[in-house]
Design a protein around this motif. Structure first.
Motif, PDB file in Angstrom:
ATOM      1  N   GLN A 242       0.828  -1.209   0.000  1.00  0.00           N
ATOM      2  CA  GLN A 242       0.000   0.000   0.000  1.00  0.00           C
ATOM      3  C   GLN A 242       0.862   1.258   0.000  1.00  0.00           C
ATOM      4  OE1 GLN A 242      -2.724  -0.289   3.276  1.00  0.00           O
ATOM      5  NE2 GLN A 242      -3.835  -2.035   2.408  1.00  0.00           N
ATOM      6  N   GLU A 245       2.099   1.823  -3.439  1.00  0.00           N
ATOM      7  CA  GLU A 245       1.042   2.405  -4.272  1.00  0.00           C
ATOM      8  C   GLU A 245       0.847   3.883  -3.960  1.00  0.00           C
ATOM      9  OE1 GLU A 245      -0.570   1.115  -6.754  1.00  0.00           O
ATOM     10  OE2 GLU A 245       0.455  -0.825  -6.609  1.00  0.00           O
ATOM     11  N   ILE A 246       0.904   4.218  -2.658  1.00  0.00           N
ATOM     12  CA  ILE A 246       0.735   5.631  -2.247  1.00  0.00           C
ATOM     13  C   ILE A 246       1.874   6.478  -2.804  1.00  0.00           C
ATOM     14  CG2 ILE A 246       0.771   7.169  -0.254  1.00  0.00           C
ATOM     15  CD1 ILE A 246      -0.760   4.960   1.276  1.00  0.00           C
ATOM     16  N   ASN A 247       3.099   5.935  -2.745  1.00  0.00           N
ATOM     17  CA  ASN A 247       4.244   6.683  -3.285  1.00  0.00           C
ATOM     18  C   ASN A 247       4.094   6.887  -4.787  1.00  0.00           C
ATOM     19  OD1 ASN A 247       5.555   6.868  -0.788  1.00  0.00           O
ATOM     20  ND2 ASN A 247       6.509   4.855  -1.042  1.00  0.00           N
ATOM     21  N   LYS A 248       3.613   5.823  -5.492  1.00  0.00           N
ATOM     22  CA  LYS A 248       3.392   5.982  -6.922  1.00  0.00           C
ATOM     23  C   LYS A 248       2.340   7.051  -7.203  1.00  0.00           C
ATOM     24  CE  LYS A 248       4.662   1.231  -8.164  1.00  0.00           C
ATOM     25  NZ  LYS A 248       4.173  -0.060  -8.709  1.00  0.00           N
ATOM     26  N   GLU A 249       1.233   7.047  -6.390  1.00  0.00           N
ATOM     27  CA  GLU A 249       0.190   8.057  -6.571  1.00  0.00           C
ATOM     28  C   GLU A 249       0.736   9.455  -6.314  1.00  0.00           C
ATOM     29  OE1 GLU A 249      -2.833   7.859  -7.698  1.00  0.00           O
ATOM     30  OE2 GLU A 249      -2.703   5.701  -8.050  1.00  0.00           O
ATOM     31  N   LYS A 250       1.627   9.564  -5.293  1.00  0.00           N
ATOM     32  CA  LYS A 250       2.236  10.872  -5.021  1.00  0.00           C
ATOM     33  C   LYS A 250       3.060  11.347  -6.209  1.00  0.00           C
ATOM     34  CE  LYS A 250       2.470  10.589   0.027  1.00  0.00           C
ATOM     35  NZ  LYS A 250       3.370  10.516   1.219  1.00  0.00           N
ATOM     36  N   GLU A 251       3.841  10.415  -6.786  1.00  0.00           N
ATOM     37  CA  GLU A 251       4.623  10.788  -7.955  1.00  0.00           C
ATOM     38  C   GLU A 251       3.723  11.218  -9.115  1.00  0.00           C
ATOM     39  OE1 GLU A 251       7.071   7.485  -8.861  1.00  0.00           O
ATOM     40  OE2 GLU A 251       8.408   7.743  -7.115  1.00  0.00           O
ATOM     41  N   ARG A 252       2.620  10.478  -9.305  1.00  0.00           N
ATOM     42  CA  ARG A 252       1.682  10.859 -10.359  1.00  0.00           C
ATOM     43  C   ARG A 252       1.081  12.235 -10.088  1.00  0.00           C
ATOM     44  NH1 ARG A 252      -1.640   5.118 -10.744  1.00  0.00           N
ATOM     45  NH2 ARG A 252       0.094   3.869 -11.623  1.00  0.00           N
ATOM     46  N   ASN A 253       0.716  12.507  -8.831  1.00  0.00           N
ATOM     47  CA  ASN A 253       0.152  13.809  -8.482  1.00  0.00           C
ATOM     48  C   ASN A 253       1.156  14.929  -8.734  1.00  0.00           C
ATOM     49  OD1 ASN A 253      -2.318  12.733  -7.684  1.00  0.00           O
ATOM     50  ND2 ASN A 253      -1.621  12.394  -5.578  1.00  0.00           N
TER      51      ASN A 253
END
Length: 361
Positions: A242, A245-253
């Motif tokens: 998780q 996934e959160i780190n990936k979402e942060k990078e996407r943001n």
């Protein structure tokens, strides 16, 4: 439960520290740790029984209570590990030492104690044989004295006629009586010691049973802790996924925010361009009016050009007619035609420029 009662005369003669193990009773091959950490292991000497024991206690738990006999052998199986078998306890004890020197000292002390136990056993056998010989001699002498008394008459007569031999027999009988009294007292003492040993063995048996029960309890707790540990590991892995996934979402943001800033900048540039186009659109009617005026001028110029072309044709006709007649006029006419062609080209270029400007607008 202490394996050394407070009323005992046992004294420690050698003490060291080691990790204690016992052979697995089911497999007779694997070692089972009897202590969680290094504990004190001591040699005890009992002056009353003239015996030696190896004793080790972990808290309130007795993990070694082994009486050393001459038949025992201490074996070094590695540089820091040694073992010996105890037939009375029906097990094999193993000790792991921090260094090879401590193992060597323990093995040397084991050999010394073993020799001392052997010497004590030999002495006890000699005493037993001596006492049995004395009892046999007293049994043989007692009938002879009885026969002497029956043959020689009463005790007074025997005393008056016996002499020094009977006095010697009497002293020997007294010694035998003392020896029998001592042996009876020793028997009572040994019975007391035997009862003490039985009580100690009963306590040790109870302690072993309790330790076995505690081992089962700890095994169950260990299995439960292991299952809980496995569950926690699974949860940790899920949380790590998780977090990834959160780190990936942060990078996407972050990438989206950068793209949004770029788009806002482009939008501002486009708005500026649109404002400039609006300003230019306000100028278009003026340009259209100018273009109309230029078109009218172009039409007038074209009409003039047509007139001039007609005149040129007329002049050319006249020039051809008067060609042979006026050479000088021919030259001037040629110059005039060249100038006229340049003007016509300029007008033609000017017309094309106006046409292009009208099309662009």
């Amino acid at each position: 439960i202490s394996p050394v009662p407070p009323y005992s005369r046992e004294q420690p003669i050698f003490t060291t520290r080691a990790h204690v193990f016992q052979i697995d009773p089911s497999t007779k091959k694997n070692w089972v740790p009897a202590s969680k950490q290094a504990v004190t292991v001591s040699y005890f000497y009992d002056s009353t029984r003239n015996s030696y024991r190896i004793i080790s206690v972990d808290g309130a738990k007795v993990i070694i209570n082994s009486t050393i006999t001459p038949n025992m052998t201490f074996t070094k199986t590695s540089q820091k590990f040694g073992q010996w078998a105890d037939s009375r306890a029906n097990t094999v004890f193993g000790l792991g030492f921090p260094s090879e020197q401590q193992l060597t000292k323990f093995a040397e002390k084991f050999q010394e104690v073993k020799e001392a136990a052997k010497l004590a056993r030999d002495r006890s056998q000699e005493k037993t044989e001596t006492s049995s010989n004395h009892s046999q001699e007293s049994g043989r002498e007692t009938p002879s004295s009885t026969r002497a008394s029956s043959v020689n008459g009463t005790d007074d007569e025997k005393a008056s006629h016996g002499g020094p031999a009977e006095a010697h027999l009497k002293s020997e009988n007294d010694k035998l009586k003392i020896a029998l009294a001592q042996s009876s007292s020793n028997v009572k003492k040994w019975e007391t010691e035997l009862q003490t040993l039985r009580e100690s063995n009963a306590r040790l048996t109870t302690a072993l049973q309790e330790s076995a029960a505690s081992i089962e309890h700890w095994k169950k707790q260990f299995s439960a802790c292991k299952e809980e540990n496995d569950q926690l590991r699974t949860k940790i892995e899920e949380l790590e996924e998780q977090c990834n996934e959160i780190n990936k979402e942060k990078e996407r943001n972050v990438q989206l925010s950068r793209r949004l800033q770029e788009l806002e900048t482009e939008l501002q540039d486009k708005e500026l361009e649109l404002e400039e186009l609006r300003k230019q659109g306000e100028i278009i009617p003026q340009l259209m009016s100018e273009c109309e005026s230029v078109s009218q001028q172009l039409q007038a110029a074209e009409e003039k050009n047509k007139d001039l072309e007609e005149k040129v044709r007329t002049l050319r006709t006249e020039v051809e007619e008067s060609k042979h007649r006026q050479t000088n006029l021919k030259t001037e006419l040629k110059n005039f035609l060249d100038v006229l062609d340049g003007k016509i080209d300029e007008l033609h270029d000017f017309r094309q420029g106006l046409s292009k400007l009208g099309v662009d607008n």
